[in-house]
Write a protein that holds these residues in place. Structure first.
Motif, short mmCIF file in Angstrom:
data_model
loop_
_atom_site.label_atom_id
_atom_site.label_comp_id
_atom_site.label_asym_id
_atom_site.label_seq_id
_atom_site.Cartn_x
_atom_site.Cartn_y
_atom_site.Cartn_z
N ARG A 1 0.82 -1.20 0.00
CA ARG A 1 0.00 0.00 0.00
C ARG A 1 0.86 1.26 0.00
NH1 ARG A 1 -2.26 -0.97 4.26
NH2 ARG A 1 -1.20 0.45 5.69
N VAL A 2 1.94 1.24 0.79
CA VAL A 2 2.82 2.41 0.85
C VAL A 2 3.51 2.64 -0.49
CG1 VAL A 2 4.93 3.31 1.92
CG2 VAL A 2 3.18 2.24 3.33
N VAL A 3 3.93 1.56 -1.14
CA VAL A 3 4.58 1.69 -2.45
C VAL A 3 3.61 2.31 -3.45
CG1 VAL A 3 5.53 0.40 -4.39
CG2 VAL A 3 6.22 -0.19 -2.07
N GLY A 4 2.36 1.86 -3.45
CA GLY A 4 1.38 2.43 -4.38
C GLY A 4 1.09 3.89 -4.10
N GLU A 5 0.96 4.26 -2.83
CA GLU A 5 0.71 5.66 -2.48
C GLU A 5 1.88 6.55 -2.87
OE1 GLU A 5 -0.11 5.60 1.64
OE2 GLU A 5 -2.13 4.76 1.43
N PHE A 6 3.10 6.06 -2.68
CA PHE A 6 4.26 6.87 -3.03
C PHE A 6 4.31 7.12 -4.54
CE2 PHE A 6 8.70 6.62 -4.60
CZ PHE A 6 9.10 7.89 -4.21
#
Length: 477
Positions: free
Chosen positions: A293-298
């Protein structure tokens, strides 16, 4: 009762790592560990007073600038005559607070120095902060899986201990990957880019760096590639021969009493397998999902940043906001006041239309419209009630409670020496027949709670009442 770390170490063992010279002590302890116990250790080194002094002097020479000048002074170290006097004071302080100790070595017939057991743990913790080669390598996942497989094949208790030790670092390995990406994200987003091209180049450099160091976690080292296999292996081990598991428990209790203490009365293999499953499932379901999720948001946030830079680059000096910012930055204090007054003059309205108070009227609140609701209950006929009662009676007649099925299966397992099969279950009356036909489904759904396990059979057999695949039902170890 398990001993606390500070019940064995001195309570003030961390005192050397405080004060103005704390960074030097960190570097000294880390260097001693790397030179004597680390991956690139010199195993021929003899850590006598001379060698220890040389290590401390070398660490001081490299890190003298790390002594903090804006803090309260340290009279003992600040007044050192030279580097060797400083090294002698550092060595004495590390000894006084229980980080290192001296001992008589029978091989060299001289006094040598070494870490205390507690000091060694602290030094290892410091040394691990420098290691970069282990980041983003899921060695623990594959090693845990291999150790469990070896135990299921050979029954050697040491393989099960190894699997437990490997599993204890699985969550930490994934956290390392997450920390690595967070560091990359902070470095990229914190940089000030002047153009979209420069931002895109910086982004791609960071992506390539992350790809080299951590991309394997998203493919070959992905926790999803191994978690299901590890859970299946723990289930198959739990269903192994009870005699083999009891023998493994006895050996582990003899050789690893600390594990027995942590298990707190629970059977060792059961406790270890449960811990392994919990760690693997938590890592897969929580940390891995969070990382994705963090990778996608970044990626989304960075795409927005680049889009804004492209828009600003396309507008150039024609953008009013950019021209105003440049004009305001180049102006002096008096000119800025004038610019602000001029801007407020253009922003604030020059005319305000007021409402005549005589035109204001208080409106009456309208009554809330209510929709009438009438509940009409249909009266059932005698025939409908009779049909419903017959259906309920038929359902009750052909339904056997799960508790009764489990009781009958347990009795059959005990009567047959620890295991039975579907066709061996009694079918003397209708309730026994219904219990036998639903035994596999109920045992599979309640197996971990009732201590039973089901193994798929190889052939179809008949018991005179029905024909089915002859599943084996055994007592869980």
């Amino acid at each position: 009762m398990q001993d606390h770390f500070l019940s064995k170490a001195r309570v003030d063992i961390f005192r050397p790592f405080t004060g103005r010279h704390r960074a030097v002590f960190f570097e000294v302890v880390t260097e001693i560990y790397e030179r004597t116990l680390g991956v690139n250790a010199d195993y021929e080194i003899v850590l006598d007073r001379l060698a220890l002094t040389e290590i401390i002097v070398d660490a001081l020479d490299k890190n003298r600038s790390l002594i903090f000048s804006g803090e309260e002074g340290d009279e003992e170290l600040d007044c050192a005559g030279d580097d060797r006097d400083y090294a002698d004071k550092v060595r004495k302080r590390l000894k006084r607070f229980g980080v290192i100790e001296e001992y008589n070595d029978s091989a060299y017939l001289k006094v040598l120095w070494r870490f205390t057991p507690e000091g060694k743990r602290i030094a290892k913790m410091f040394a691990d902060t420098r290691r970069k080669t282990s980041v983003a390598r899921q060695r623990s996942v594959r090693a845990c899986k291999g150790a469990l497989k070896a135990f299921s094949e050979e029954g050697n208790h040491e393989y099960l201990v190894d699997a437990y030790e490997y599993a204890s670092t699985i969550f930490d390995d994934v956290c390392q990957v997450s920390d690595l990406f967070t560091e990359h994200q902070r470095r990229i987003m914190g940089h000030s880019f002047s153009t979209s091209k420069e931002a895109l180049v910086g982004y791609m450099l960071g992506v390539n760096d992350f790809d080299k160091r951590a991309s394997r976690y998203f493919d070959s080292d992905n926790i999803y590639n191994h978690a299901s296999d590890i859970v299946d292996l723990t289930e198959s081990i739990a269903a192994m021969n009870p005699a083999v598991l009891e023998a493994a428990d006895r050996k582990m209790m003899d050789e690893h009493p600390a594990l027995e203490e942590e298990a707190n009365g629970e059977r060792l293999h059961t406790w270890m397998l449960a811990r392994i499953r919990r760690v693997v499932e938590s890592t897969r379901d929580i940390k891995h999902e969070e990382l994705h999720r963090v990778v996608g948001e970044f990626s989304t946030n960075y795409a927005i940043l680049i889009g804004r830079l492209i828009k600003l680059s396309a507008v150039g000096n024609d953008d009013p906001l950019i021209r105003f910012a440049g004009l305001f930055a180049a102006a002096g204090d008096e000119e800025r006041d004038e610019i602000c007054r001029e801007m407020l003059h253009h922003l604030f309205p020059l005319r305000a239309d007021l409402i005549d108070p005589a035109d204001l009227k208080i409106a009456d609140r309208a009554d809330r419209a209510r929709t009438p609701t009438v509940i009409v209950r249909k009266q059932r006929s005698r025939e409908e009630m009779l049909a419903a009662d017959i259906r309920n009676a038929m359902t009750a007649a052909f339904a056997v409670p799960a508790k009764e099925v489990v009781s009958r299966v347990h009795a059959a397992v005990l009567a047959n020496g620890g295991s039975t099969s579907v066709t061996q279950l009694p079918v003397g009356d209708a309730r026994q027949l219904l219990a036998a036909m639903s035994a596999v489904e109920i045992v599979r759904s309640l197996g971990p709670e009732i201590g039973l396990t089901v193994s798929v059979g190889d052939e179809c057999r008949s018991n005179g009442a029905f024909r089915t695949v002859d599943h084996k039902i055994s007592q869980r170890a």
